[in-house]
Design a protein around this motif. Structure first.
Motif, PDB file in Angstrom:
ATOM      1  N   PRO A  28       0.817  -1.223   0.000  1.00 28.57           N
ATOM      2  CA  PRO A  28       0.000   0.000   0.000  1.00 28.57           C
ATOM      3  C   PRO A  28       0.849   1.270   0.000  1.00 28.57           C
ATOM      4  O   PRO A  28       1.788   1.408   0.769  1.00 28.57           O
ATOM      5  N   LEU A  29       0.488   2.183  -0.899  1.00 31.79           N
ATOM      6  CA  LEU A  29       1.218   3.433  -1.045  1.00 31.79           C
ATOM      7  C   LEU A  29       0.245   4.477  -1.582  1.00 31.79           C
ATOM      8  O   LEU A  29      -0.479   4.222  -2.544  1.00 31.79           O
ATOM      9  N   THR A  30       0.236   5.640  -0.965  1.00 27.89           N
ATOM     10  CA  THR A  30      -0.628   6.719  -1.448  1.00 27.89           C
ATOM     11  C   THR A  30       0.099   7.507  -2.537  1.00 27.89           C
ATOM     12  O   THR A  30       1.317   7.387  -2.704  1.00 27.89           O
ATOM     13  N   MET A  31      -0.655   8.325  -3.225  1.00 31.83           N
ATOM     14  CA  MET A  31      -0.061   9.179  -4.260  1.00 31.83           C
ATOM     15  C   MET A  31       0.964  10.114  -3.628  1.00 31.83           C
ATOM     16  O   MET A  31       2.061  10.304  -4.165  1.00 31.83           O
ATOM     17  N   SER A  32       0.646  10.672  -2.474  1.00 31.17           N
ATOM     18  CA  SER A  32       1.570  11.564  -1.780  1.00 31.17           C
ATOM     19  C   SER A  32       2.868  10.835  -1.404  1.00 31.17           C
ATOM     20  O   SER A  32       3.963  11.374  -1.582  1.00 31.17           O
ATOM     21  N   GLN A  33       2.739   9.619  -0.887  1.00 32.59           N
ATOM     22  CA  GLN A  33       3.926   8.842  -0.521  1.00 32.59           C
ATOM     23  C   GLN A  33       4.773   8.513  -1.749  1.00 32.59           C
ATOM     24  O   GLN A  33       6.000   8.561  -1.687  1.00 32.59           O
ATOM     25  N   SER A  34       4.110   8.192  -2.849  1.00 32.03           N
ATOM     26  CA  SER A  34       4.868   7.870  -4.066  1.00 32.03           C
ATOM     27  C   SER A  34       5.597   9.105  -4.594  1.00 32.03           C
ATOM     28  O   SER A  34       6.723   9.007  -5.073  1.00 32.03           O
ATOM     29  N   GLU A  62      11.171   2.895   5.350  1.00 33.57           N
ATOM     30  CA  GLU A  62      10.838   2.481   6.720  1.00 33.57           C
ATOM     31  C   GLU A  62      10.502   3.688   7.593  1.00 33.57           C
ATOM     32  O   GLU A  62       9.518   3.666   8.333  1.00 33.57           O
ATOM     33  N   GLN A  63      11.278   4.745   7.496  1.00 34.66           N
ATOM     34  CA  GLN A  63      11.077   5.920   8.336  1.00 34.66           C
ATOM     35  C   GLN A  63       9.862   6.751   7.928  1.00 34.66           C
ATOM     36  O   GLN A  63       9.219   7.367   8.773  1.00 34.66           O
ATOM     37  N   ASN A  64       9.550   6.785   6.632  1.00 32.53           N
ATOM     38  CA  ASN A  64       8.509   7.688   6.143  1.00 32.53           C
ATOM     39  C   ASN A  64       7.212   7.004   5.725  1.00 32.53           C
ATOM     40  O   ASN A  64       6.190   7.686   5.599  1.00 32.53           O
ATOM     41  N   GLY A  66       6.721   3.053   6.365  1.00 27.60           N
ATOM     42  CA  GLY A  66       6.476   1.990   7.327  1.00 27.60           C
ATOM     43  C   GLY A  66       7.464   0.844   7.189  1.00 27.60           C
ATOM     44  O   GLY A  66       8.004   0.604   6.105  1.00 27.60           O
ATOM     45  N   ARG A  67       7.700   0.158   8.295  1.00 26.69           N
ATOM     46  CA  ARG A  67       8.639  -0.966   8.313  1.00 26.69           C
ATOM     47  C   ARG A  67       8.161  -2.104   7.420  1.00 26.69           C
ATOM     48  O   ARG A  67       8.932  -2.692   6.665  1.00 26.69           O
ATOM     49  N   ARG A  68       6.872  -2.429   7.519  1.00 25.10           N
ATOM     50  CA  ARG A  68       6.329  -3.531   6.718  1.00 25.10           C
ATOM     51  C   ARG A  68       6.490  -3.234   5.226  1.00 25.10           C
ATOM     52  O   ARG A  68       6.873  -4.104   4.439  1.00 25.10           O
ATOM     53  N   GLU A  69       6.215  -2.008   4.831  1.00 25.59           N
ATOM     54  CA  GLU A  69       6.336  -1.620   3.434  1.00 25.59           C
ATOM     55  C   GLU A  69       7.791  -1.701   2.965  1.00 25.59           C
ATOM     56  O   GLU A  69       8.066  -2.126   1.842  1.00 25.59           O
ATOM     57  N   ALA A  70       8.721  -1.294   3.831  1.00 25.60           N
ATOM     58  CA  ALA A  70      10.143  -1.378   3.480  1.00 25.60           C
ATOM     59  C   ALA A  70      10.565  -2.831   3.300  1.00 25.60           C
ATOM     60  O   ALA A  70      11.264  -3.169   2.339  1.00 25.60           O
TER      61      ALA A  70
END
Length: 90
Positions: A28-34, A62-64, A66-70
């Motif tokens: 999962p990733l939002t447009m803002s995060q991408s 991981e820092q911005n 999430g750990r699971r996403e990293a």
């Protein structure tokens, strides 16, 4: 040659494409995060074939985000590299 193609694709990838990839691979990733992730990659001139740069990127995720996403991003990169027989480049 393959490295150059990958670098060019990374430089031309849009935030929308990153979100689409994230959905396809269940990260999962939002447009803002991408947008922030691509800004980080472009600003820091991240080389996906440099272990040091990959570690910086996974640390940023991981820092911005999430750990699971990293962890998922790292596993995805490794599995895609293996699937396309490019794991020797990492």
């Amino acid at each position: 040659m393959i490295k150059q193609l990958v670098r060019m694709k990374l430089a031309q990838t849009s935030p929308k494409e990153i979100v689409q990839y994230s959905q396809r691979y269940n990260i999962p990733l939002t447009m803002s995060q991408s947008e922030e992730l691509l800004d980080f990659i472009h600003t820091k001139k991240i080389d996906p074939f440099s272990e040091k740069d990959r570690l910086k990127t996974f640390s940023y995720i991981e820092q911005n985000i999430g750990r699971r996403e990293a962890n998922n991003a790292k596993k995805l990169l490794e599995s895609l590299a293996k699937e396309y027989n490019l794991d020797h480049l990492l």
